[in-house]
Every structure is written in structure tokens, then in C-alpha cells.
Scaffold this motif. Structure first.
Motif, PDB file in Angstrom:
ATOM      1  N   GLY A 229       0.971  -1.239  -0.013  1.00  0.00           N
ATOM      2  CA  GLY A 229       0.038   0.114  -0.131  1.00  0.00           C
ATOM      3  C   GLY A 229       0.928   1.138   0.094  1.00  0.00           C
ATOM      4  N   ARG A 230       0.147   2.160  -0.068  1.00  0.00           N
ATOM      5  CA  ARG A 230       1.101   3.703  -0.162  1.00  0.00           C
ATOM      6  C   ARG A 230       1.720   3.866   1.219  1.00  0.00           C
ATOM      7  NH1 ARG A 230      -2.516   7.925   1.157  1.00  0.00           N
ATOM      8  NH2 ARG A 230      -4.329   7.692  -0.143  1.00  0.00           N
ATOM      9  N   PRO A 231       2.669   4.778   1.162  1.00  0.00           N
ATOM     10  CA  PRO A 231       3.180   5.009   2.276  1.00  0.00           C
ATOM     11  C   PRO A 231       2.244   5.525   3.329  1.00  0.00           C
ATOM     12  CG  PRO A 231       4.645   6.045   0.771  1.00  0.00           C
ATOM     13  CD  PRO A 231       3.351   5.440  -0.046  1.00  0.00           C
ATOM     14  N   ALA A 233      -0.031   4.212   5.263  1.00  0.00           N
ATOM     15  CA  ALA A 233      -1.467   3.662   5.122  1.00  0.00           C
ATOM     16  C   ALA A 233      -1.432   2.782   6.378  1.00  0.00           C
ATOM     17  CB  ALA A 233      -1.706   2.698   3.733  1.00  0.00           C
ATOM     18  N   GLY A 234      -0.451   2.353   7.014  1.00  0.00           N
ATOM     19  CA  GLY A 234      -0.565   1.715   8.430  1.00  0.00           C
ATOM     20  C   GLY A 234      -0.199   0.297   8.040  1.00  0.00           C
ATOM     21  N   LYS A 235       0.547  -0.204   7.047  1.00  0.00           N
ATOM     22  CA  LYS A 235       1.123  -1.520   6.824  1.00  0.00           C
ATOM     23  C   LYS A 235       2.029  -2.064   7.969  1.00  0.00           C
ATOM     24  CE  LYS A 235       3.544   0.179   3.287  1.00  0.00           C
ATOM     25  NZ  LYS A 235       2.976   1.529   3.580  1.00  0.00           N
ATOM     26  N   ALA A 248       7.763  -4.280  13.702  1.00  0.00           N
ATOM     27  CA  ALA A 248       8.292  -3.173  12.649  1.00  0.00           C
ATOM     28  C   ALA A 248       8.136  -1.750  13.253  1.00  0.00           C
ATOM     29  CB  ALA A 248       7.552  -3.191  11.222  1.00  0.00           C
ATOM     30  N   ILE A 249       9.032  -0.730  12.622  1.00  0.00           N
ATOM     31  CA  ILE A 249       9.060   0.519  13.134  1.00  0.00           C
ATOM     32  C   ILE A 249       7.761   1.141  12.654  1.00  0.00           C
ATOM     33  CG2 ILE A 249      10.104   2.904  13.338  1.00  0.00           C
ATOM     34  CD1 ILE A 249      12.780   1.377  12.892  1.00  0.00           C
ATOM     35  N   VAL A 250       6.895   1.884  13.515  1.00  0.00           N
ATOM     36  CA  VAL A 250       5.890   2.431  13.085  1.00  0.00           C
ATOM     37  C   VAL A 250       6.239   4.291  13.245  1.00  0.00           C
ATOM     38  CG1 VAL A 250       3.359   3.026  13.347  1.00  0.00           C
ATOM     39  CG2 VAL A 250       4.181   0.890  13.385  1.00  0.00           C
ATOM     40  N   ARG A 335      -9.191  -1.943   4.544  1.00  0.00           N
ATOM     41  CA  ARG A 335      -9.531  -0.313   4.884  1.00  0.00           C
ATOM     42  C   ARG A 335      -9.027  -0.114   6.384  1.00  0.00           C
ATOM     43  NH1 ARG A 335     -14.630   1.472   1.780  1.00  0.00           N
ATOM     44  NH2 ARG A 335     -14.246   3.637   2.687  1.00  0.00           N
ATOM     45  N   ASN A 336      -7.968   0.614   6.495  1.00  0.00           N
ATOM     46  CA  ASN A 336      -7.197   0.655   7.838  1.00  0.00           C
ATOM     47  C   ASN A 336      -7.686   2.180   8.274  1.00  0.00           C
ATOM     48  OD1 ASN A 336      -5.563   0.459  10.149  1.00  0.00           O
ATOM     49  ND2 ASN A 336      -3.995   1.325   9.347  1.00  0.00           N
ATOM     50  N   LYS A 337      -7.687   2.257   9.597  1.00  0.00           N
ATOM     51  CA  LYS A 337      -7.998   3.609  10.237  1.00  0.00           C
ATOM     52  C   LYS A 337      -9.493   4.032  10.565  1.00  0.00           C
ATOM     53  CE  LYS A 337      -3.384   5.485   8.949  1.00  0.00           C
ATOM     54  NZ  LYS A 337      -2.362   6.443   8.664  1.00  0.00           N
ATOM     55  N   VAL A 338     -10.233   2.968  10.557  1.00  0.00           N
ATOM     56  CA  VAL A 338     -11.615   3.212  10.606  1.00  0.00           C
ATOM     57  C   VAL A 338     -12.235   4.000  12.067  1.00  0.00           C
ATOM     58  CG1 VAL A 338     -12.332   1.379   9.012  1.00  0.00           C
ATOM     59  CG2 VAL A 338     -12.139   0.934  11.404  1.00  0.00           C
ATOM     60  N   ASP A 339     -11.128   4.211  12.865  1.00  0.00           N
ATOM     61  CA  ASP A 339     -11.302   4.790  14.037  1.00  0.00           C
ATOM     62  C   ASP A 339     -11.422   6.368  13.728  1.00  0.00           C
ATOM     63  OD1 ASP A 339      -8.107   5.781  15.133  1.00  0.00           O
ATOM     64  OD2 ASP A 339      -8.471   4.010  13.850  1.00  0.00           O
ATOM     65  N   LEU A 340     -10.871   6.811  12.675  1.00  0.00           N
ATOM     66  CA  LEU A 340     -10.890   8.350  12.140  1.00  0.00           C
ATOM     67  C   LEU A 340     -12.040   8.626  11.233  1.00  0.00           C
ATOM     68  CD1 LEU A 340      -7.138   8.656  11.460  1.00  0.00           C
ATOM     69  CD2 LEU A 340      -8.130   9.215  13.508  1.00  0.00           C
ATOM     70  N   VAL A 356     -10.496  -2.330   9.520  1.00  0.00           N
ATOM     71  CA  VAL A 356      -9.832  -2.518  10.373  1.00  0.00           C
ATOM     72  C   VAL A 356      -9.339  -1.303  11.129  1.00  0.00           C
ATOM     73  CG1 VAL A 356      -8.966  -4.729   9.778  1.00  0.00           C
ATOM     74  CG2 VAL A 356      -7.365  -2.974   9.582  1.00  0.00           C
ATOM     75  N   SER A 357      -8.897  -1.250  12.289  1.00  0.00           N
ATOM     76  CA  SER A 357      -8.299   0.111  12.879  1.00  0.00           C
ATOM     77  C   SER A 357      -6.998  -0.693  13.677  1.00  0.00           C
ATOM     78  CB  SER A 357      -9.090   0.584  13.837  1.00  0.00           C
ATOM     79  OG  SER A 357      -8.308   1.419  14.665  1.00  0.00           O
ATOM     80  N   CYS A 358      -5.787  -0.216  13.322  1.00  0.00           N
ATOM     81  CA  CYS A 358      -4.687  -0.884  13.990  1.00  0.00           C
ATOM     82  C   CYS A 358      -4.650  -0.061  15.566  1.00  0.00           C
ATOM     83  CB  CYS A 358      -3.472  -0.862  13.280  1.00  0.00           C
ATOM     84  SG  CYS A 358      -3.622  -1.600  11.913  1.00  0.00           S
ATOM     85  N   ALA A 359      -5.187   1.026  15.728  1.00  0.00           N
ATOM     86  CA  ALA A 359      -5.319   1.677  16.812  1.00  0.00           C
ATOM     87  C   ALA A 359      -6.082   1.037  17.783  1.00  0.00           C
ATOM     88  CB  ALA A 359      -5.906   3.135  16.600  1.00  0.00           C
ATOM     89  N   THR A 360      -7.245   0.512  17.281  1.00  0.00           N
ATOM     90  CA  THR A 360      -8.141   0.094  18.354  1.00  0.00           C
ATOM     91  C   THR A 360      -8.282  -1.403  18.372  1.00  0.00           C
ATOM     92  OG1 THR A 360      -9.988   0.171  17.016  1.00  0.00           O
ATOM     93  CG2 THR A 360      -9.619   2.012  18.320  1.00  0.00           C
TER      94      THR A 360
END
Ligand SMILES: Nc1nc2c(ncn2[C@@H]2O[C@H](COP(=O)(O)OP(=O)(O)OP(=O)(O)O)[C@@H](O)[C@H]2O)c(=O)[nH]1
Ligand SMILES: [Mg+2]
Length: 455
Positions: A229-231, A233-235, A248-250, A335-340, A356-360
Motif C-alpha cells: 500500500g502507499r506510504p 497507510a498503516g502497513k 516493525a517501526i511505525v 481499509r485501515n484507520k476506521v477509528d478516524l 480494521v483499525s490498528c489503533a483500536t
């Protein structure tokens, strides 16, 4: 080769509490006697001890005590190799185990080749070839499901079914050959119908086994899933969530990940190798350009793509390009970051979409389900686990099935009996390869060389 006595360290090299040196062969006890000095009132030399007992003492070389050990004496044929076997349990640690092994080798054993213990178990008839392969599978298993499948195969479930069908085919072959020898007697029509029926049954059985090949491969090798995915995006965030630790570093800086990162996770029993990649874009510097090149290579080798999209940003032209580009691969749109707040408008595409949300951590379980359902056709029934064939079995069974079909055809088109007999002989040989009834030295070498030393 079966004449000599072999030895190897059977435990992994490294530091541990204990290590085991295995000695197998006709002279296993004579060899061990030379290196082992029993200690204490009740301990005996290996050659004098009752079978299946432990003796305490020292391993000695050049009159120097090397280690304090326990030696198990296990007499043929109730051993893994069906040969006399001594197992020396010494102190763990690379050096101690190596010195004990050296003492045994100096006493007349030969260093075992990879898989040689298992090969002997096969050559001595304790296990068949499919079971020998299961030993390697069991060692390599990365999930409980893979281990369960290997255990079933080791227990002989696959072999049993193969042997049943092979026996049926041999009986049929004997029947046909008897008629070739007595050409005056034609095969009665109802006998012929019964023979064809039996062959149809065999062919259907092989077909059924062949259907497990894909799942068998998946369990053994795992599948490679590239996260692209593009930079930003939350990979990398997704990789970390799927692995359950911060691999991995986030960071909020686009272009964080440069090198590809691979790690295996257990997804619903399936070993999945996740590959985090550099975000796809027109690279701005040398390192990033190399990173993106590596992403592309991972993409090509992957069997599954997790295409991560940022739900909080509108679709860009490059997203659209990539969406088109990966359409020929098995993929999941994440579809990442659905918390936003949502700002992504995704066109309808022929691929499963998971939010998904990687945050929640929302949606991660359903992503795992989707991964499993994409790589696994149908349910993992315990019945299937018994017969997960590998690629070697697949190849043999394909040939066996084809020759069986040819036999049926030759029969029905009324060819002279030599033709179906020849085809059926090919078929029985091919199905026999699965369990090692028909093998070549090259095949055995190829299989056993994949084992580790000491197994
Ligand atoms: N709110 C929110 N932020 C997220 C989520 N997932 C990732 N982020 C943030 O998005 C930013 C980028 O995350 P990364 O995982 O580094 O993204 P990446 O796709 O690996 O980026 P590159 O390696 O640069 O290509 C970080 O600041 C993360 O904390 C999410 O689900 N919700
Ligand atoms: Mg990253």
C-alpha cells in the motif's frame, strides 16, 4: 551401509540443560562400552544392562572424564530404527555434546547423515515412506494444526488408505494377467464390469486425495502474504497487530519502512509468512527506491496480498493504479484507520474488503477469518487432516490416476488385455511410490537429505 553403527547429536545445537547423543546399529552397545564407564554399585556396562534401562556413569576419552551421563540401552527391534540403540544423555551445551559425540565416533561409530536414523527406520520396515516424511513434517510444523496433520500421517492414516486401494488394484491386475496367460477364456462381461467398477472407485479415491494437495501445501509451507500500500497507510502497524508484537517501526513519517520484514504468524492454524514492505510511491532517494524494488519482488512471490488503504484519506491516482495492478492476485483490501473520520471512497472491486483499525484492534479477527477462508477451501475437518498429501504424493497420485483412467478406457474400447494390464501396472507402481513400495535410491536421497542431522 546398514552394517555400520551411526551416531549423531539428536537435540538442537545450542545451550540447554541436556543433550542427547543417539547411537544406532548392530554394534551400538560395543561402541558405547568403549566410551562409557559405569559409576555406582548398580550401574552396568551398556552391553550388559537389560533392555530399556538407564545406566549412570562417565564418558571417558584418553582416560579423561568428559561428562557425567545417563545411557539408555534399547535393544532391537523395539527401537525407532529397529536396530540396537544407545541414547546418551549428557549436559547441554555445544561443547559438551560435541565432545561426547567425538568420544563415540572414536570408539567406532560413524557420523550419521541427515535423516539417516529415519531412513533406517524406513529400510528396516518400521515405517513407510509417507510416515518417514511425516517425521520431517512434524519437526518443521509451525502450527498445532500442521503438527496434528503430520501426526496423523505418522500414525499411518494416509498409508493405510493408499495401501487399501493399491491392494484392490493389484488384485485387478492379477485377474487381468491371469486372462492374458489363458487367452482361450474371455473375461465374462459381468466380471469385466466389476473390474471397471473397482477401478472407478480407485480413481475417485485418488481424485479425493488430490483435492487435499492445496491444503497440504499450505500447512507444510505456509503461505506468503505481502502487506502493500502507499506510504503511511498503516502497513507496519498491521504487521505488528497480526504478529502480536512490535516487530516493525511505525511512525507518522511516510517512507518509514525501507527493507522488507518477514515473520510468520499462526492464523487460525495456518502458518502465514507476513511481509511488510516499503510504501509504494515514486521513490525520492536511493534507499527508498531500492526498498520499493524489494516490495515489488515480494509482491510477485506472494500468494496473497493485503492491500492496505488509509480510510481517513481520499483515494489518490496511485492508489487507483495499484488497485488495478494487483487485480490478478488473490488479495484482500484492508481499509485501515476506521477509528478516524472516513474520507475514502472505494470503487466496487472484485475482492473482499475488511475494515480494521490498528489503533483500536477493531476488525482484526474478521481479517484473520478472511485470510483463512481465502487460502483454505472449505472447512478443516479432522477427516482431511488425516490425509494431507504433499507435492511428491500429488505427483505420484496424478500419474496413478491418469493410468487408471487409461486402463478403464482401454478396457471399454475392447483392446487386447495387454494394454489395460500395462496401464494398470503403471498405476499400481505410481500409487506405490507414495508409501515407498516402489522407490529409487535417488528418491530416497532426495527425501532424507531434507532432514536434520540426528533425526
Ligand atoms: N488513527 C490511526 N492511526 C493509525 C492506524 N494505523 C496506523 N496509524 C498511524 O499511521 C501512521 C503510519 O503507520 P505505519 O504503520 O508506519 O504506516 P506504513 O504503511 O508502514 O508506512 P511506511 O512504512 O512509511 O510505508 C503512524 O503514525 C500510525 O500510528 C489506525 O488504525 N488508526
Ligand atoms: Mg511501514
Amino acid at each position: 551401509m546398514l552394517e555400520d553403527t551411526i551416531a549423531a547429536i539428536a537435540t538442537p545445537l545450542g545451550e540447554g540443560g541436556l543433550a542427547v547423543i543417539r547411537v544406532s546399529g548392530a554394534n551400538a552397545f560395543i561402541v558405547t562400552d568403549k566410551a562409557f564407564v559405569p559409576r555406582g554399585k548398580s550401574s552396568l556396562k551398556t552391553s550388559e544392562a537389560p533392555t530399556h534401562t538407564l545406566q549412570y556413569g562417565h564418558i571417558v576419552a584418553d582416560e579423561r572424564v568428559i561428562d557425567e551421563v545417563l545411557v539408555a540401552r534399547v535393544c532391537a527391534p523395539r527401537t525407532f530404527t529397529r536396530e540396537h540403540t544407545a541414547e546418551i544423555t549428557c549436559h547441554g551445551g555445544v561443547l559438551a555434546a560435541k565432545m561426547v559425540l567425538d568420544a563415540v565416533l572414536a570408539s567406532g561409530a560413524r557420523m550419521a547423515e541427515p535423516g539417516e536414523f529415519t531412513k533406517r527406520a524406513f529400510l528396516n520396515g518400521r515405517i513407510d515412506l509417507a510416515q518417514a516424511e511425516a517425521v520431517a513434517d512434524l519437526i518443521a510444523a509451525r502450527t498445532e494444526l500442521a503438527a496434528a496433520a503430520a501426526n496423523e500421517q505418522l500414525a499411518g492414516k494416509l498409508s493405510q488408505r493408499i495401501n487399501e486401494v493399491r491392494d484392490q488394484m493389484m488384485i485387478t491386475l492379477a485377474h487381468i494377467e491371469a486372462h492374458i496367460d489363458f487367452p482361450d477364456e474371455d473375461i465374462a462381461p459381468d466380471t469385466q464390469a466389476a473390474l471397471v467398477q473397482r477401478l472407478r472407485h480407485a480413481s475417485a479415491f485418488m481424485e479425493e486425495l488430490l483435492r487435499t494437495a492445496n491444503e497440504g501445501q499450505v500447512l507444510r509451507r505456509g503461505i506468503r502474504a505481502a502487506i502493500v500500500g502507499r506510504p503511511n497507510a498503516g502497513k507496519s502497524s498491521l504487521l505488528n497487530q497480526l504478529l502480536g508484537h512490535d516487530r516493525a517501526i511505525v511512525s507518522h513519517i511516510p517512507g518509514t519502512t525501507r527493507d522488507t520484514i518477514e515473520e510468520t504468524a499462526n492464523i487460525r492454524g495456518i502458518p502465514v509468512v507476513f511481509i511488510d514492505t516499503a510504501g509504494l510511491r515514486e521513490g525520492t532517494n536511493e534507499i527508498e527506491i531500492e526498498g520499493i524494488k524489494r516490495s515489488r519482488t515480494s509482491l510477485e512471490r506472494a500468494e496473497l496480498i493485503l492491500h492496505v488503504l488509509d480510510n481517513s484519506e481520499p483515494l489518490t491516482d496511485s492508489d487507483t493504479t495499484y488497485l488495478g495492478e494487483f487485480s490478478n492476485k488473490k488479495r484482500i483490501l484492508v481499509r485501515n484507520k476506521v477509528d478516524l473520520p472516513a474520507r475514502l471512497d472505494l470503487p466496487a472491486l472484485d475482492a473482499p474488503v475488511v475494515e480494521v483499525s490498528c489503533a483500536t484492534r477493531a476488525g482484526l479477527e474478521s481479517l484473520k477469518d478472511t485470510i483463512k477462508s481465502l487460502v483454505w477451501s472449505g472447512e478443516i475437518s479432522s477427516d482431511m487432516l488425516q490425509v494431507m498429501i504433499n507435492s511428491r504424493h500429488q505427483d505420484a497420485l496424478r500419474r496413478a490416476r491418469e493410468a487408471t483412467e487409461n486402463t478403464i478406457e482401454a478396457f471399454q474400447s475392447g483392446q487386447t488385455l495387454e494394454i489395460p494390464a500395462m496401464e494398470l501396472r503403471i498405476a499400481t507402481n505410481a500409487i506405490g511410490e507414495v508409501v515407498g513400495k516402489t522407490t529409487t535410491e535417488d528418491l530416497l536421497d532426495a527425501i532424507f537429505s531434507q532432514f536434520c542431522i540426528g533425526k
